[in-house]
Design a protein around this motif. Structure first.
Motif, PDB file in Angstrom:
ATOM      1  N   ASP A  21       0.926  -1.216   0.039  1.00 24.01           N
ATOM      2  CA  ASP A  21       0.098   0.032  -0.095  1.00 24.01           C
ATOM      3  C   ASP A  21       0.994   1.103   0.054  1.00 24.01           C
ATOM      4  O   ASP A  21       2.210   1.091  -0.017  1.00 24.01           O
ATOM      5  N   CYS A  22       0.176   2.300   0.035  1.00 22.40           N
ATOM      6  CA  CYS A  22       0.981   3.608  -0.031  1.00 22.40           C
ATOM      7  C   CYS A  22       1.770   3.904   0.819  1.00 22.40           C
ATOM      8  O   CYS A  22       3.147   4.274   0.653  1.00 22.40           O
ATOM      9  N   GLN A  23       1.420   3.791   2.284  1.00 20.25           N
ATOM     10  CA  GLN A  23       2.316   3.941   3.503  1.00 20.25           C
ATOM     11  C   GLN A  23       3.479   3.084   3.161  1.00 20.25           C
ATOM     12  O   GLN A  23       4.496   3.643   3.665  1.00 20.25           O
ATOM     13  N   GLU A  73       5.541  -2.526  -9.114  1.00 23.54           N
ATOM     14  CA  GLU A  73       3.926  -2.886  -9.077  1.00 23.54           C
ATOM     15  C   GLU A  73       3.166  -1.770  -8.744  1.00 23.54           C
ATOM     16  O   GLU A  73       2.383  -1.359  -9.636  1.00 23.54           O
ATOM     17  N   HIS A  74       3.421  -1.277  -7.535  1.00 19.82           N
ATOM     18  CA  HIS A  74       2.578  -0.379  -6.899  1.00 19.82           C
ATOM     19  C   HIS A  74       2.778   0.846  -7.480  1.00 19.82           C
ATOM     20  O   HIS A  74       1.701   1.494  -7.869  1.00 19.82           O
ATOM     21  N   LEU A  75       4.074   1.332  -7.936  1.00 23.12           N
ATOM     22  CA  LEU A  75       4.147   2.650  -8.798  1.00 23.12           C
ATOM     23  C   LEU A  75       3.430   2.664 -10.093  1.00 23.12           C
ATOM     24  O   LEU A  75       3.175   3.651 -10.567  1.00 23.12           O
ATOM     25  N   THR A  99       0.639   1.312 -10.567  1.00 23.68           N
ATOM     26  CA  THR A  99      -0.865   1.295 -10.803  1.00 23.68           C
ATOM     27  C   THR A  99      -1.176   2.595  -9.956  1.00 23.68           C
ATOM     28  O   THR A  99      -2.270   2.770  -9.738  1.00 23.68           O
ATOM     29  N   CYS A 100      -0.382   3.111  -9.076  1.00 24.47           N
ATOM     30  CA  CYS A 100      -0.860   4.282  -8.125  1.00 24.47           C
ATOM     31  C   CYS A 100      -0.075   5.673  -8.748  1.00 24.47           C
ATOM     32  O   CYS A 100       0.941   5.882  -8.648  1.00 24.47           O
ATOM     33  N   ARG A 101      -1.119   6.444  -9.178  1.00 22.92           N
ATOM     34  CA  ARG A 101      -0.681   7.873  -9.556  1.00 22.92           C
ATOM     35  C   ARG A 101       0.028   8.544  -8.543  1.00 22.92           C
ATOM     36  O   ARG A 101       1.029   9.210  -8.874  1.00 22.92           O
ATOM     37  N   ASN A 102      -0.477   8.623  -7.509  1.00 24.48           N
ATOM     38  CA  ASN A 102      -0.444   9.396  -6.292  1.00 24.48           C
ATOM     39  C   ASN A 102       1.454   8.992  -5.820  1.00 24.48           C
ATOM     40  O   ASN A 102       2.102  10.028  -5.861  1.00 24.48           O
ATOM     41  N   CYS A 103       1.676   7.884  -5.719  1.00 25.00           N
ATOM     42  CA  CYS A 103       2.921   7.418  -5.399  1.00 25.00           C
ATOM     43  C   CYS A 103       4.002   7.738  -6.680  1.00 25.00           C
ATOM     44  O   CYS A 103       5.197   7.819  -6.565  1.00 25.00           O
ATOM     45  N   HIS A 104       3.521   7.560  -7.825  1.00 21.12           N
ATOM     46  CA  HIS A 104       4.223   7.860  -8.847  1.00 21.12           C
ATOM     47  C   HIS A 104       4.666   9.347  -9.130  1.00 21.12           C
ATOM     48  O   HIS A 104       5.923   9.686  -9.077  1.00 21.12           O
ATOM     49  N   ASP A 159      -7.202   7.490  -5.763  1.00 19.72           N
ATOM     50  CA  ASP A 159      -6.429   6.661  -6.773  1.00 19.72           C
ATOM     51  C   ASP A 159      -5.639   5.699  -6.544  1.00 19.72           C
ATOM     52  O   ASP A 159      -4.969   5.057  -7.292  1.00 19.72           O
ATOM     53  N   CYS A 160      -5.743   5.291  -5.255  1.00 25.38           N
ATOM     54  CA  CYS A 160      -4.849   4.218  -4.585  1.00 25.38           C
ATOM     55  C   CYS A 160      -5.571   3.059  -4.345  1.00 25.38           C
ATOM     56  O   CYS A 160      -6.790   2.967  -4.169  1.00 25.38           O
ATOM     57  N   GLU A 161      -5.035   1.906  -4.451  1.00 28.89           N
ATOM     58  CA  GLU A 161      -5.524   0.669  -4.380  1.00 28.89           C
ATOM     59  C   GLU A 161      -5.317   0.188  -3.030  1.00 28.89           C
ATOM     60  O   GLU A 161      -4.441   0.522  -2.279  1.00 28.89           O
TER      61      GLU A 161
END
Ligand SMILES: [Zn+2]
Length: 84
Positions: free
Chosen positions: A2-4, A28-30, A32-37, A82-84
């Motif tokens: 997850d993001c955290q 993989e997270h980056l 699919t996750c615009r915020n973290c990108h 925007d996060c899964e």
């Protein structure tokens, strides 16, 4: 991942200090996750700016920690739509 978790690993990810397994999870997270990108991009740009200013060692450790604190807070205060 997850993001955290991603944010807590981001510093090590950028320094290539993560295990192959965690690196794959982070990628993989980056993907699919615009915020973290966006956070990753911002962090890389900040580090690049420091290097361009002639600080060959990159961010001073204290500045580094403050940056990641800021990023974690910014992310935590954002809507997670925007996060899964
Ligand atoms: Zn994320």
């Amino acid at each position: 991942m997850d993001c955290q978790t991603l944010i807590s690993y981001l510093s090590d990810y950028l320094d290539n200090n993560l295990s192959a397994e965690l690196t794959a999870e982070a990628r993989e997270h980056l993907a699919t996750c615009r915020n973290c990108h966006v956070v990753l991009d911002t962090t890389q740009q900040t580090i690049r700016l420091y290097r361009q200013r002639g600080q060959r060692q990159g961010l001073p450790p204290r500045r580094h920690a403050a940056l990641f604190d800021q990023l974690a807070q910014a992310l935590a205060s954002r809507p997670a739509e925007d996060c899964e």
